[in-house]
Enzyme design. Structure first.
Site, PDB file in Angstrom:
ATOM      1  N   ARG A   1       0.930  -1.092  -0.132  1.00 34.53           N
ATOM      2  CA  ARG A   1      -0.116   0.011  -0.015  1.00 34.53           C
ATOM      3  C   ARG A   1       0.808   1.146   0.027  1.00 34.53           C
ATOM      4  O   ARG A   1       0.551   2.404   0.493  1.00 34.53           O
ATOM      5  CB  ARG A   1      -0.935   0.053   1.269  1.00 34.53           C
ATOM      6  CG  ARG A   1      -1.951  -0.978   1.139  1.00 34.53           C
ATOM      7  CD  ARG A   1      -3.001  -0.932   0.192  1.00 34.53           C
ATOM      8  NE  ARG A   1      -4.169  -1.635   0.400  1.00 34.53           N
ATOM      9  CZ  ARG A   1      -4.439  -2.766   0.192  1.00 34.53           C
ATOM     10  NH1 ARG A   1      -3.474  -3.651  -0.508  1.00 34.53           N
ATOM     11  NH2 ARG A   1      -5.515  -3.402   0.338  1.00 34.53           N
TER      12      ARG A   1
ATOM     13  N   SER B   1     -11.140  -1.178   3.464  1.00 36.98           N
ATOM     14  CA  SER B   1     -10.415  -1.589   4.615  1.00 36.98           C
ATOM     15  C   SER B   1     -10.073  -0.009   5.109  1.00 36.98           C
ATOM     16  O   SER B   1      -9.520   0.868   4.383  1.00 36.98           O
ATOM     17  CB  SER B   1      -8.940  -1.954   4.239  1.00 36.98           C
ATOM     18  OG  SER B   1      -9.150  -3.265   3.655  1.00 36.98           O
TER      19      SER B   1
ATOM     20  N   GLU C   1      -5.719   3.441   6.347  1.00 43.84           N
ATOM     21  CA  GLU C   1      -5.228   3.563   5.045  1.00 43.84           C
ATOM     22  C   GLU C   1      -5.904   4.547   4.365  1.00 43.84           C
ATOM     23  O   GLU C   1      -5.468   5.003   3.395  1.00 43.84           O
ATOM     24  CB  GLU C   1      -5.729   1.885   4.235  1.00 43.84           C
ATOM     25  CG  GLU C   1      -5.406   1.915   2.931  1.00 43.84           C
ATOM     26  CD  GLU C   1      -5.885   0.749   2.167  1.00 43.84           C
ATOM     27  OE1 GLU C   1      -6.603  -0.055   2.809  1.00 43.84           O
ATOM     28  OE2 GLU C   1      -5.441   0.419   1.108  1.00 43.84           O
TER      29      GLU C   1
HETATM   30  N1  EPU Z   1     -10.296 -11.344  10.198  1.00 45.36           N
HETATM   31  C1  EPU Z   1     -10.915 -11.746  11.165  1.00 45.36           C
HETATM   32  N2  EPU Z   1     -11.909 -11.069  11.458  1.00 45.36           N
HETATM   33  C2  EPU Z   1     -12.062  -9.849  10.742  1.00 45.36           C
HETATM   34  C3  EPU Z   1     -11.482  -9.523   9.614  1.00 45.36           C
HETATM   35  C4  EPU Z   1     -10.368 -10.383   9.176  1.00 45.36           C
HETATM   36  O1  EPU Z   1     -10.696 -12.611  11.844  1.00 45.36           O
HETATM   37  O2  EPU Z   1     -13.215  -9.187  10.985  1.00 45.36           O
HETATM   38  C5  EPU Z   1      -8.929 -12.488   9.884  1.00 45.36           C
HETATM   39  C6  EPU Z   1      -9.605 -13.311   8.537  1.00 45.36           C
HETATM   40  O3  EPU Z   1     -10.077 -14.249   9.053  1.00 45.36           O
HETATM   41  C7  EPU Z   1      -8.264 -13.585   7.955  1.00 45.36           C
HETATM   42  C8  EPU Z   1      -7.199 -12.453   8.197  1.00 45.36           C
HETATM   43  O4  EPU Z   1      -7.985 -11.885   9.204  1.00 45.36           O
HETATM   44  O5  EPU Z   1      -7.566 -14.732   8.575  1.00 45.36           O
HETATM   45  C9  EPU Z   1      -7.224 -11.629   6.808  1.00 45.36           C
HETATM   46  O6  EPU Z   1      -8.725 -11.095   6.365  1.00 45.36           O
HETATM   47  P1  EPU Z   1      -9.112 -10.997   5.107  1.00 45.36           P
HETATM   48  O7  EPU Z   1      -8.522 -11.850   4.012  1.00 45.36           O
HETATM   49  O8  EPU Z   1     -10.514 -10.438   4.803  1.00 45.36           O
HETATM   50  O9  EPU Z   1      -8.348  -9.803   4.480  1.00 45.36           O
HETATM   51  P2  EPU Z   1      -7.856  -8.291   5.399  1.00 45.36           P
HETATM   52  O10 EPU Z   1      -6.432  -8.311   5.728  1.00 45.36           O
HETATM   53  O11 EPU Z   1      -8.862  -7.913   6.380  1.00 45.36           O
HETATM   54  C10 EPU Z   1      -6.658  -7.388   2.986  1.00 45.36           C
HETATM   55  C11 EPU Z   1      -6.980  -6.013   2.220  1.00 45.36           C
HETATM   56  C12 EPU Z   1      -8.192  -6.235   1.642  1.00 45.36           C
HETATM   57  C13 EPU Z   1      -8.210  -7.269   0.688  1.00 45.36           C
HETATM   58  C14 EPU Z   1      -8.092  -8.563   1.444  1.00 45.36           C
HETATM   59  C15 EPU Z   1      -7.928 -10.026   0.659  1.00 45.36           C
HETATM   60  C16 EPU Z   1      -5.467  -4.389   3.436  1.00 45.36           C
HETATM   61  C17 EPU Z   1      -5.634  -2.899   4.162  1.00 45.36           C
HETATM   62  N3  EPU Z   1      -6.880  -4.850   3.167  1.00 45.36           N
HETATM   63  O12 EPU Z   1      -7.798  -7.172   4.119  1.00 45.36           O
HETATM   64  O13 EPU Z   1      -8.224  -4.948   0.512  1.00 45.36           O
HETATM   65  O14 EPU Z   1      -9.418  -7.496  -0.179  1.00 45.36           O
HETATM   66  O15 EPU Z   1      -6.776  -8.620   2.284  1.00 45.36           O
HETATM   67  O16 EPU Z   1      -6.643  -9.532   0.019  1.00 45.36           O
HETATM   68  O17 EPU Z   1      -4.498  -4.859   3.156  1.00 45.36           O
HETATM   69  C18 EPU Z   1      -9.373  -2.732   0.473  1.00 45.36           C
HETATM   70  O18 EPU Z   1      -8.196  -2.300   0.591  1.00 45.36           O
HETATM   71  O19 EPU Z   1     -10.168  -1.961   0.488  1.00 45.36           O
HETATM   72  C19 EPU Z   1      -9.436  -4.169   0.720  1.00 45.36           C
HETATM   73  C20 EPU Z   1     -10.627  -4.571   0.888  1.00 45.36           C
END
Ligand code: EPU
Length: 332
Positions: free
Chosen positions: A161, A233, A328
């Site tokens: 990012r 996010s 972000e």
């Molecule tokens: N998780 C939880 N609880 C939550 C959310 C997430 O336990 O409420 C856990 C999930 O179970 C998983 C881990 O955290 O084990 C990661 O969750 P997720 O795959 O949903 O991804 P994220 O890290 O929350 C990032 C990006 C997203 C992107 C996803 C998938 C950033 C800031 N965000 O989110 O990007 O879609 O990975 O690759 O890096 C965006 O930028 O707007 C966005 C949606």
């Protein structure tokens, strides 16, 4: 070119803040952008789709928006194809185009809101792929001088990012076109989260299948800004050193994590959920009930309410895990 005074920005920010810009200009070509530069006075903010912005109030300056369109094939060989895209094209329209043609590389980035220009500034990423993996050239115009400059991928200083356009050159350049290298023999990236499980019944998985799976995952987890204001996010996932991670893992063995070149990335959404914030609210600002990384406008929230919720969450995460998390979203 569109040029307005006291322009309502409601349509230009997915958080749904009812604010105005002193001046709003949308240019349709690099030449129009250069012509308009001498007329700019005071603060200038270049926006894309407004899906990563939180306005604190009216903007007392000029908001610029690119209307530069076009998707053109610049070069190709047996393996890959170079595609040059105007900064004002909607990102997911480009992904849809690429997938329909059978060109791989961006299918994991399906349905990310925003525009082409922002893909290069923000290094958008999801499901194991980042924009930097496919970007080969970023064309930009310096907002002070009107001079054009082309940045090769290495010059963009890409990281999670992050890019030179968010740091050293913040606010200094307007991206006009981005060239991507797409693959004619796509190698699928299915190892993030549950993508592989979602596709396990399929034989001969195609990039169109991957796009569909990702659209389904995103639609199930992320709120639609047309229904509930949000900016995807709200926080970045923090990257901590290995020692800190190992110490935390002793206390939280179930903590998800991703190894990166610079340390270990810990999902902020998981930490926020552990702090009890998932589905909770403070005033009219809420934490999405299916993805705690996303803050939502429950209806008529002010930016101060969103920021109060953001600050409270950051404090709670720090108190529980000793980790600073940062928005972000760009707070203007
Ligand atoms: N998780 C939880 N609880 C939550 C959310 C997430 O336990 O409420 C856990 C999930 O179970 C998983 C881990 O955290 O084990 C990661 O969750 P997720 O795959 O949903 O991804 P994220 O890290 O929350 C990032 C990006 C997203 C992107 C996803 C998938 C950033 C800031 N965000 O989110 O990007 O879609 O990975 O690759 O890096 C965006 O930028 O707007 C966005 C949606």
């Amino acid at each position: 070119m569109k040029d307005y005074s006291d322009y309502c920005l409601l349509k230009h920010n997915t958080f749904g803040m009812d604010v105005k810009a002193r001046r709003f200009v949308e240019y349709d070509s690099e030449d129009e952008l250069r012509m308009l530069i001498p007329t700019l006075r005071g603060d200038v903010l270049h926006i894309g789709g407004g899906s990563n912005l939180l306005f604190r109030g009216d903007y007392d300056g000029t908001v610029l928006h690119s209307g530069i369109k076009g998707i053109s094939v610049e070069d190709e060989d047996e393996e890959s194809i170079l595609v040059r895209v105007g900064a004002g094209e909607v990102w997911d329209d480009f992904v849809e185009w690429a997938v329909a043609k059978g060109y791989g590389g961006v299918e994991n980035l399906s349905l990310i809101p925003g525009e082409i220009g922002a893909s290069a500034v923000q290094n958008i990423g999801a499901y194991g792929v980042e924009a930097k993996d496919v970007i080969v050239l970023v064309e930009a115009v310096e907002l002070q001088s009107g001079q054009k400059r082309c940045f090769g991928t290495a010059e963009c200083d890409y990281a999670y990012r992050q890019s030179i356009f968010k740091n050293q050159f913040k606010g200094k350049y307007a991206v006009t076109h981005v060239t991507y290298r797409l693959s004619k023999q796509p190698s699928l990236k299915l190892d993030y989260g549950n993508i592989r499980t979602m596709l396990e019944d399929k034989e001969n998985i195609t990039i169109a299948d991957v796009r569909k799976a990702i659209i389904d995952i995103r639609n199930a987890k992320l709120p639609d800004p047309k229904v509930q204001g949000n900016a995807g996010s709200f926080f970045m996932n923090p990257i901590v050193c290995r020692e800190k991670f190992l110490a935390l893992q002793k206390d939280y063995p179930q903590m998800p994590f991703y190894d990166t070149d610079n340390g270990v990335k810990i999902p902020a959404g998981w930490m926020i959920e552990q702090c009890g914030w998932k589905g909770k609210s403070l005033g009219r600002a809420g934490v999405h009930d299916k993805q705690a990384l996303v803050l939502v406008n429950l209806g008529g929230a002010t930016s101060d309410e969103i920021i109060r919720l953001c600050d409270t969450i950051c404090k709670d995460v720090f108190n529980k895990f000793g980790i600073d998390i940062h928005p972000e979203v760009n707070v203007i």
